[in-house]
Scaffold this active site. Structure first.
Site, short mmCIF file in Angstrom:
data_model
loop_
_atom_site.label_atom_id
_atom_site.label_comp_id
_atom_site.label_asym_id
_atom_site.label_seq_id
_atom_site.Cartn_x
_atom_site.Cartn_y
_atom_site.Cartn_z
N CYS A 132 43.54 8.50 30.62
CA CYS A 132 44.33 9.11 31.58
C CYS A 132 45.47 7.93 32.04
CB CYS A 132 43.47 9.63 32.93
SG CYS A 132 44.52 10.04 34.29
N GLU A 133 46.97 8.60 32.00
CA GLU A 133 47.76 7.53 32.32
C GLU A 133 48.06 7.45 33.97
OE1 GLU A 133 51.79 10.27 32.24
OE2 GLU A 133 51.21 9.36 30.37
N HIS A 134 47.19 8.26 34.62
CA HIS A 134 47.19 7.91 35.93
C HIS A 134 46.28 7.07 36.58
CE1 HIS A 134 48.92 12.28 35.69
NE2 HIS A 134 49.79 11.52 35.51
N HIS A 135 45.11 7.12 36.01
CA HIS A 135 44.08 6.08 36.56
C HIS A 135 43.42 5.04 35.66
CE1 HIS A 135 44.07 9.69 39.50
NE2 HIS A 135 44.19 8.67 40.29
N GLN A 173 46.82 15.32 29.19
CA GLN A 173 46.17 16.13 28.07
C GLN A 173 47.44 17.21 27.59
OE1 GLN A 173 42.43 17.63 28.69
NE2 GLN A 173 42.77 19.40 27.54
N HIS A 201 37.95 14.85 32.10
CA HIS A 201 38.73 13.81 32.55
C HIS A 201 37.64 13.10 33.44
CE1 HIS A 201 42.59 15.28 31.33
NE2 HIS A 201 41.96 16.00 30.72
N CYS A 203 38.51 10.65 35.62
CA CYS A 203 39.35 10.38 36.91
C CYS A 203 38.82 11.64 37.76
CB CYS A 203 40.94 10.44 36.56
SG CYS A 203 41.60 11.86 35.66
#
Length: 242
Positions: A132-135, A173, A201, A203
């Site tokens: 995940c590019e956010h976390h 995704q 996920h 996250c």
């Protein structure tokens, strides 16, 4: 007065041939050109080109991750932790984010559809492990990919490699699903492509709501998979949710 030569327009699609191979190390320049054509036809991951070699990236990430561990209060003189920053750096550059490197695009071979095969080809339960590019936490799931050939067919394992290549990036995704479909549509010269991903996920599992049971499904249906109800239903019946 001599006539000016006619201008020719360079095609931007892969040529159809009895066998077409994208094979690093054999024709390096031609391979790089073909890979660039493919990736230019895939929606991009947000990136900047900083000119760093892989070894330079490893060195810089090692330095930065050392700082992160020190800020967290971890003792880097401990024999269990001392090499962790470099291990993490090598893992990021060479493994889990290898899909950021165009040179690591997998070898692709397509062959002429001499069989005149015009039915659905489906590869199920493809392992799909991303971040995940956010976390920067794992996305762990399975992909189902299908296409209806036109003039070309592709080796089945190549579909798995395409999924793995684009998964090896910081991702969302939805983008990953689209990138896989873009790539196959361009390589195969067919609009009839379908991609489904079902994934957990971390996250969601490890932070925030901390829900260990939920998964996320995304799909990109194109051509007959989208416009023909019977084709759509046949594909959806093939999906195995893990």
């Amino acid at each position: 007065m001599a006539k000016a030569p006619k201008k020719t327009t360079k095609k931007t699609t892969l040529k159809t041939s009895k066998k077409q191979s994208i094979e690093p190390g054999v024709h390096a320049h031609e391979t790089a050109v073909l890979v660039k054509q493919i990736l230019d036809n895939v929606r991009p991951t947000p990136m900047i080109h900083n000119g760093l070699s892989n070894e330079e990236k490893i060195e810089k990430i090692t330095e930065k991750f050392t700082e992160i561990m020190e800020v967290l209060g971890l003792d880097l003189t401990d024999d269990s932790l001392g090499d962790t920053p470099r291990r993490v750096a090598k893992m990021y550059v060479n493994e889990v984010f290898a899909g950021l490197d165009a040179k690591k695009f997998p070898k692709m071979t397509v062959i002429e559809n001499k069989m005149n095969y015009d039915q659905m080809i489906v590869v199920q339960s493809i392992s799909c492990l991303s971040f995940c590019e956010h976390h920067f936490l794992p996305i762990d799931g399975f992909a189902t990919v299908a296409y209806i050939p036109n003039q070309k067919v592709i080796g089945l394992s190549k579909i798995n490699r395409i999924v793995q290549y684009f998964a090896r990036r910081p991702q969302v995704q939805e983008r990953l699903t689209k990138q896989i479909a873009d790539c196959l549509q361009y390589i195969l010269g067919t609009e009839h492509v379908a991609v489904h991903i079902n994934a957990k996920h971390y996250c969601v599992v490890m932070r925030g709501i901390e829900d260990t049971g939920s998964t996320t499904s995304t799909a990109d249906l194109r051509g007959h998979f989208k416009s023909r109800q019977e084709t759509r239903e046949e594909f959806l019946q093939q999906i195995k949710t893990k």
